[in-house]
Scaffold this motif. Sequence first.
Motif, PDB file in Angstrom:
ATOM      1  N   LEU A  48       0.778  -1.235   0.000  1.00 38.25           N
ATOM      2  CA  LEU A  48       0.000   0.000   0.000  1.00 38.25           C
ATOM      3  C   LEU A  48       0.813   1.290   0.000  1.00 38.25           C
ATOM      4  O   LEU A  48       0.324   2.309  -0.514  1.00 38.25           O
ATOM      5  N   PRO A  49       2.015   1.340   0.546  1.00 38.71           N
ATOM      6  CA  PRO A  49       2.752   2.609   0.448  1.00 38.71           C
ATOM      7  C   PRO A  49       2.990   3.069  -0.989  1.00 38.71           C
ATOM      8  O   PRO A  49       3.023   4.272  -1.257  1.00 38.71           O
TER       9      PRO A  49
ATOM     10  N   THR B 172     -12.781   0.397   6.605  1.00 32.96           N
ATOM     11  CA  THR B 172     -11.611   1.089   7.142  1.00 32.96           C
ATOM     12  C   THR B 172     -10.526   0.109   7.565  1.00 32.96           C
ATOM     13  O   THR B 172      -9.338   0.319   7.293  1.00 32.96           O
TER      14      THR B 172
ATOM     15  N   ARG C 171      -8.198  -1.108   4.895  1.00 34.67           N
ATOM     16  CA  ARG C 171      -7.394  -0.116   4.167  1.00 34.67           C
ATOM     17  C   ARG C 171      -6.041   0.072   4.843  1.00 34.67           C
ATOM     18  O   ARG C 171      -5.189   0.805   4.352  1.00 34.67           O
TER      19      ARG C 171
ATOM     20  N   GLY D 268      -4.598   1.679   7.246  1.00 38.62           N
ATOM     21  CA  GLY D 268      -4.027   2.985   7.527  1.00 38.62           C
ATOM     22  C   GLY D 268      -4.131   3.979   6.395  1.00 38.62           C
ATOM     23  O   GLY D 268      -3.906   5.181   6.618  1.00 38.62           O
ATOM     24  N   GLN D 269      -4.459   3.537   5.199  1.00 36.25           N
ATOM     25  CA  GLN D 269      -4.547   4.452   4.052  1.00 36.25           C
ATOM     26  C   GLN D 269      -5.962   5.040   3.993  1.00 36.25           C
ATOM     27  O   GLN D 269      -6.756   4.727   3.104  1.00 36.25           O
ATOM     28  N   LEU D 270      -6.268   5.906   4.941  1.00 37.22           N
ATOM     29  CA  LEU D 270      -7.639   6.374   5.103  1.00 37.22           C
ATOM     30  C   LEU D 270      -8.086   7.308   3.993  1.00 37.22           C
ATOM     31  O   LEU D 270      -9.286   7.468   3.769  1.00 37.22           O
ATOM     32  N   ASP D 271      -7.148   7.924   3.305  1.00 36.93           N
ATOM     33  CA  ASP D 271      -7.518   8.855   2.237  1.00 36.93           C
ATOM     34  C   ASP D 271      -7.708   8.162   0.894  1.00 36.93           C
ATOM     35  O   ASP D 271      -7.956   8.834  -0.120  1.00 36.93           O
ATOM     36  N   ARG D 272      -7.576   6.828   0.867  1.00 44.74           N
ATOM     37  CA  ARG D 272      -7.820   6.052  -0.344  1.00 44.74           C
ATOM     38  C   ARG D 272      -8.949   5.062  -0.030  1.00 44.74           C
ATOM     39  O   ARG D 272      -8.694   3.936   0.412  1.00 44.74           O
TER      40      ARG D 272
ATOM     41  N   GLY E 296      -7.633   1.064   0.238  1.00 43.00           N
ATOM     42  CA  GLY E 296      -6.399   1.749   0.594  1.00 43.00           C
ATOM     43  C   GLY E 296      -5.532   2.032  -0.606  1.00 43.00           C
ATOM     44  O   GLY E 296      -4.364   2.395  -0.467  1.00 43.00           O
ATOM     45  N   VAL E 297      -6.114   1.871  -1.823  1.00 44.03           N
ATOM     46  CA  VAL E 297      -5.350   1.980  -3.064  1.00 44.03           C
ATOM     47  C   VAL E 297      -5.734   3.223  -3.858  1.00 44.03           C
ATOM     48  O   VAL E 297      -4.871   3.920  -4.403  1.00 44.03           O
TER      49      VAL E 297
ATOM     50  N   ALA F  21      -5.375   3.353  12.726  1.00 43.14           N
ATOM     51  CA  ALA F  21      -5.307   4.671  12.086  1.00 43.14           C
ATOM     52  C   ALA F  21      -6.573   5.486  12.276  1.00 43.14           C
ATOM     53  O   ALA F  21      -6.509   6.715  12.436  1.00 43.14           O
TER      54      ALA F  21
END
Length: 447
Positions: free
Chosen positions: A116-117, A232, A235, A237-241, A245-246, A436
Amino acid sequence: MTDLSSPLAAFMTRLAGPGELTGLVRLSGGANMESWAFDWADSDGSAGYVLRRAPSAEYMEGRPYGHPVEAALVRAAHAGGVKAPEVVGVLADGDGMGTGYVMRRIVAEVSPARILPAPPPSLVTDLGRELAHIHALPRAAIPDGIPVMDTAAALAELKARFLAYGGDRPAIALAVKWCEEHLPAAADPVLVHGDYRMGNVMVDGDGLAAVLDWELAHLGDPHEDLAFGCMTVWRFGQLDRPAFGVGSLDDYFAAYEAAGGAPVDRTRFRFWLVYRTLWWALGCLQMGQAWRSGADTTVERVVVGRRTAEQELDLVLLLEEEAPAAERARALPPSSPAAPAPAGEPTNREIVQAVRDWIEGAIKPKAEGHAKFEAVVAMNALGIVMRDLDAGTRAEDAALAGALLAGATDLSEPGLLARLRRAALDKCAVDSPKYAALARARSLWGG
């Protein structure tokens, strides 16, 4: 070697002819089933495989279908062009390894923390396209043992489980009542993977490489699959995707529809987002029940049982829009006071700290493979206990949960949303302080 080496070698000999089994190791993933990677070398060379298994038939009790049906489904998906693993053999009773099947190993990344990063640019499109392909598998190709989900009956079963587990968690009661009041009309059933999310897909440099873990597959509403990976918790930790989370929901839905998926109904999608968050909250509670009953006594079960707090926080975040604006703007009540500082003989917290430090310093560095994973889980468990001893926070409130279930109160009641927010924050801070969504909720709510 483990005690699987001899029976697995005998199984592969019957399947592929004489050869040598090497590199047998248990993989760390798999919340319910064991996965073992190994190599098999014969006269044609060496190839990699994965054994997916339950250690006994008793472990599979209560599931809608067993591994032979699951393996048949994975084979049907693979044959239908879905990026499913290639099943090469199914265990029989006489193989002495429980129930399960062997697949060809796929070399790709499965860890969300590493994917995910910097996900491949095509990944959100790949996820939408592959889900459309799963949903398009013809009914005739799907094994007879795959059940059809009745959403109303499934919701009633979730409610019954909640009541059996005490029926005393207000955030869960709120979600049960909301789902009852927003139950969608029945959809034309398609094959639903049931666990389509990061952690169950493999990714390489070209994008999506494989879809794993088909044990929850059933026939039902395609929006259930569309929503599950957007929860959530999945995802990571990728809350803005919001899509896995992608990427964005718009891109995800567009890819799904472009690949032949039916038009996405956003209202139905929201129902399933709430429903599956509720489902996983009860799934976490069920993990604790499995440990308590003796069905699964691993430390991982009790730790996952405490992840209910994550889902309660997410349910409040999902459903708070139902409250009046004045309630959404209300300040939070204070948290309970912290426990006093220790004095005199070592406290329970200090004893737990000593054991945790011993695992970290003496056990974890020497452990390998799954044993190292178990050491980390044990440390997490003791961390929960330490924070709980300090805070004394509880989530149970049977009277409020009962009133919410009965419709005697709702989020229009003055102060109720603020109480639910405070309880969710404090419990999650004990059970999952690195979650997150906890930091985001504190920012939104002033907690």
